[in-house]
Design a protein around this motif. Structure first.
Motif: not given
Length: 280
Positions: A3-25
């Motif tokens: 579960s620890s690996v699953l939670a972190s892996a899921n969150t990393m994918g979402q953080l990458q999307q946030k980074l993409d949004g910041i980069s676009n800004n």
């Protein structure tokens, strides 16, 4: 999967999307009329693990009973922020800056071969040849989309017109070669009352989704207003509302969170290896 690996892996994918949004800004920090987008997070699915099945074991307990095990965090919403950007004086007759928060210029854009009304805050307009009338011009934006007036019609301009001036009532006037003054049309704008419905398109335009699917009427999401002098400034443009300092801070914090989650995966892998070695 642990579960620890699953939670972190899921969150990393979402953080990458946030980074993409910041980069676009950041990439659009110098784009006229650009409105930044911000992402907010929420918990994903989680389960409650009860570790005290007997009521007597809970006597004197001060902390919550059980353990809440989640599967990470996800982006709950990517919201458009319509705060006013700084105004930049250009002195150009066909540059217009909107001073009202939820107001947009209306433009006619071609999408998949069909004309579609879209919305933009970029008020840098130009004269282009009128495809439907010889020896005449029409007003377009820097993407070639036709600028629409208060009646939703293209703003056609007689050939040779110059000295454009915006009247107090929002009427754009021009002067012909012989000195005659003509009215080009009334600058029309749309006030979007539900701006979070706006969808970004190619360039710096927005569109509204299919309102029928949302069980909404056009009157529920927008109203048409005249481009009066109090709402438009001629000879100026609105800059983007991207705060470079805040965006860089958000990027650093997001990268840090990404690094923490990557480290959590590494630590979880090491612990699983340790458990396997003990079993052996």
């Amino acid at each position: 999967m642990d579960s620890s690996v699953l939670a972190s892996a899921n969150t990393m994918g979402q953080l990458q999307q946030k980074l993409d949004g910041i980069s676009n800004n950041l990439a659009n920090s110098d784009t006229t009329g650009y409105k930044r987008r911000e992402s907010t997070f929420s918990d994903m699915l989680f389960q409650q693990v009860d570790n005290h099945s007997e009521p007597r074991d809970q006597t004197g307990r001060l902390t919550p009973d059980g353990l809440r095990v989640g599967t990470g965090a996800s982006i709950a919403q990517t919201a458009i922020r319509l705060e006013q950007g700084a105004l930049q004086e250009t002195g150009r007759e066909l540059d217009f800056a909107i001073t009202e928060k939820n107001n947009f210029f209306q433009v006619e854009s071609m999408t998949n071969g069909e004309a579609e009304t879209q919305y933009t805050r970029d008020g840098s307009f130009y004269l282009s040849e009128n495809p439907e009338e010889e020896d005449a011009w029409t007003l377009v934006n820097n993407q070639g989309d036709y600028v629409l007036d208060a009646d939703g019609e293209r703003m056609d301009v007689p050939a040779g017109a110059s000295n454009f001036n915006l009247g107090e009532d929002g009427t754009l006037q021009a002067t012909l070669d012989d000195g005659e003054e003509v009215e080009v049309g009334e600058m029309g704008m749309a006030r979007i009352t539900k701006p979070q419905l706006l969808e970004g398109t190619d360039g710096n335009n927005f569109r509204l989704p299919d309102l029928d699917e949302l069980d909404l009427e056009e009157a529920d999401v927008l109203e048409f207003v005249a481009g009066e002098e109090s709402q438009l400034i001629q000879g100026s443009l609105e800059k983007s509302n991207v705060d470079m300092g805040q965006s860089m801070t958000d990027m650093i914090n997001t990268q840090r969170n990404y690094s923490f989650n990557a480290r959590a995966i590494s630590q979880g892998d090491q612990m699983m290896g340790l458990v396997n070695s003990i079993r052996g």
